[in-house]
Motif scaffolding. Structure first.
Motif, PDB file in Angstrom:
ATOM      1  N   GLU A  28       0.831  -1.207   0.000  1.00  0.00           N
ATOM      2  CA  GLU A  28       0.000   0.000   0.000  1.00  0.00           C
ATOM      3  C   GLU A  28       0.864   1.256   0.000  1.00  0.00           C
ATOM      4  O   GLU A  28       1.682   1.444   0.897  1.00  0.00           O
ATOM      5  N   PRO A  29       0.671   2.140  -0.984  1.00  0.00           N
ATOM      6  CA  PRO A  29       1.438   3.385  -1.011  1.00  0.00           C
ATOM      7  C   PRO A  29       0.784   4.488  -0.171  1.00  0.00           C
ATOM      8  O   PRO A  29       0.729   5.645  -0.574  1.00  0.00           O
ATOM      9  N   SER A  30       0.326   4.145   1.013  1.00  0.00           N
ATOM     10  CA  SER A  30      -0.334   5.126   1.879  1.00  0.00           C
ATOM     11  C   SER A  30       0.710   6.018   2.552  1.00  0.00           C
ATOM     12  O   SER A  30       1.890   5.644   2.674  1.00  0.00           O
ATOM     13  N   PRO A  31       0.305   7.193   3.036  1.00  0.00           N
ATOM     14  CA  PRO A  31       1.244   8.088   3.721  1.00  0.00           C
ATOM     15  C   PRO A  31       1.889   7.458   4.957  1.00  0.00           C
ATOM     16  O   PRO A  31       3.074   7.638   5.205  1.00  0.00           O
ATOM     17  N   VAL A  32       1.126   6.700   5.716  1.00  0.00           N
ATOM     18  CA  VAL A  32       1.670   6.059   6.913  1.00  0.00           C
ATOM     19  C   VAL A  32       2.702   4.997   6.517  1.00  0.00           C
ATOM     20  O   VAL A  32       3.791   4.923   7.099  1.00  0.00           O
ATOM     21  N   ASN A  33       2.364   4.198   5.532  1.00  0.00           N
ATOM     22  CA  ASN A  33       3.285   3.174   5.062  1.00  0.00           C
ATOM     23  C   ASN A  33       4.561   3.811   4.504  1.00  0.00           C
ATOM     24  O   ASN A  33       5.668   3.311   4.737  1.00  0.00           O
ATOM     25  N   ALA A  34       4.428   4.910   3.782  1.00  0.00           N
ATOM     26  CA  ALA A  34       5.596   5.612   3.239  1.00  0.00           C
ATOM     27  C   ALA A  34       6.485   6.121   4.371  1.00  0.00           C
ATOM     28  O   ALA A  34       7.717   6.044   4.291  1.00  0.00           O
ATOM     29  N   GLU A  35       5.882   6.603   5.431  1.00  0.00           N
ATOM     30  CA  GLU A  35       6.654   7.090   6.575  1.00  0.00           C
ATOM     31  C   GLU A  35       7.409   5.941   7.254  1.00  0.00           C
ATOM     32  O   GLU A  35       8.567   6.075   7.637  1.00  0.00           O
ATOM     33  N   ILE A  36       6.759   4.804   7.388  1.00  0.00           N
ATOM     34  CA  ILE A  36       7.400   3.628   7.999  1.00  0.00           C
ATOM     35  C   ILE A  36       8.585   3.174   7.153  1.00  0.00           C
ATOM     36  O   ILE A  36       9.674   2.929   7.665  1.00  0.00           O
ATOM     37  N   TRP A  37       8.384   3.082   5.842  1.00  0.00           N
ATOM     38  CA  TRP A  37       9.462   2.653   4.950  1.00  0.00           C
ATOM     39  C   TRP A  37      10.603   3.676   4.962  1.00  0.00           C
ATOM     40  O   TRP A  37      11.773   3.298   4.951  1.00  0.00           O
ATOM     41  N   ALA A  38      10.275   4.944   4.969  1.00  0.00           N
ATOM     42  CA  ALA A  38      11.309   5.988   4.979  1.00  0.00           C
ATOM     43  C   ALA A  38      12.132   5.909   6.261  1.00  0.00           C
ATOM     44  O   ALA A  38      13.352   6.069   6.241  1.00  0.00           O
ATOM     45  N   HIS A  39      11.467   5.633   7.365  1.00  0.00           N
ATOM     46  CA  HIS A  39      12.190   5.524   8.639  1.00  0.00           C
ATOM     47  C   HIS A  39      13.097   4.285   8.643  1.00  0.00           C
ATOM     48  O   HIS A  39      14.241   4.341   9.073  1.00  0.00           O
ATOM     49  N   ALA A  40      12.594   3.176   8.142  1.00  0.00           N
ATOM     50  CA  ALA A  40      13.359   1.925   8.149  1.00  0.00           C
ATOM     51  C   ALA A  40      14.520   1.949   7.155  1.00  0.00           C
ATOM     52  O   ALA A  40      15.564   1.351   7.404  1.00  0.00           O
ATOM     53  N   LEU A  41      14.338   2.643   6.040  1.00  0.00           N
ATOM     54  CA  LEU A  41      15.347   2.631   4.983  1.00  0.00           C
ATOM     55  C   LEU A  41      15.985   4.001   4.767  1.00  0.00           C
ATOM     56  O   LEU A  41      16.533   4.278   3.700  1.00  0.00           O
ATOM     57  N   GLY A  42      15.924   4.842   5.783  1.00  0.00           N
ATOM     58  CA  GLY A  42      16.459   6.194   5.699  1.00  0.00           C
ATOM     59  C   GLY A  42      17.903   6.301   5.239  1.00  0.00           C
ATOM     60  O   GLY A  42      18.238   7.171   4.440  1.00  0.00           O
ATOM     61  N   PRO A  43      18.811   5.451   5.728  1.00  0.00           N
ATOM     62  CA  PRO A  43      20.212   5.612   5.339  1.00  0.00           C
ATOM     63  C   PRO A  43      20.538   5.187   3.903  1.00  0.00           C
ATOM     64  O   PRO A  43      21.650   5.377   3.452  1.00  0.00           O
TER      65      PRO A  43
END
Length: 124
Positions: free
Chosen positions: A21-36
Motif C-alpha cells: 500500500e502506497p499510503s502516507p503512513v506506510n511511506a513514513e514507515i518505509w522511509a524511517h526503516a530505509l532512511g540511510p
C-alpha cells in the motif's frame, strides 16, 4: 530515502504487488526503516527480492537485509580485487633474513610433530 522517495517506491512496488500500500503512513514507515539508503539501492534490493521471494509480500526489514547483503557482497568483491598488503615471495626469504629464528622454529615444529605422531600411536 525520505518520505517522498518512499512513497514513489511504494507506488512502483504496488504496480507489481497490489498488497503493497502506497499510503502516507506506510511511506513514513518505509522511509524511517530505509532512511540511510539511496532509492536506487532500495529498488535494486526490491528487484532481487521479487526475483527470489516467490509470493511473499515485500517489507522494510527484508528489503534492508537485501541491501546489506548486496553491500557485503560488493565489499567482498572489491577486497578480492585488491592485492594483499604484504606478499611473501618465498619462505626462503624469511630464512635468509632470520636464520637463527628459522632454525629454532623448524626444530620446534619437528619436535611437536614427533610428539603428535607418538600420541597418535603412529611411532614409538
Amino acid at each position: 530515502m525520505n518520505v517522498t522517495e518512499a512513497r514513489a517506491f511504494l507506488t512502483w512496488a504496488n504496480q507489481h504487488d497490489p498488497r503493497v500500500e502506497p499510503s502516507p503512513v506506510n511511506a513514513e514507515i518505509w522511509a524511517h526503516a530505509l532512511g540511510p539508503y539511496y532509492p536506487e539501492q532500495v529498488k535494486q534490493a526490491a528487484l532481487e527480492f521479487f526475483r527470489t521471494a516467490g509470493d511473499k509480500k515485500i517489507n522494510p526489514a527484508d528489503t534492508r537485509r537485501f541491501i546489506q547483503s548486496m553491500r557485503t557482497s560488493e565489499e567482498a568483491r572489491q577486497s578480492a580485487l585488491e592485492p594483499p598488503a604484504k606478499v611473501i615471495n618465498s619462505p626462503g626469504a624469511y630464512r635468509a633474513r632470520n636464520p637463527e629464528l628459522w632454525d629454532e622454529l623448524r626444530e620446534q615444529g619437528r619436535r611437536e610433530h614427533l610428539e603428535q605422531l607418538k600420541r597418535a600411536g603412529a611411532i614409538k
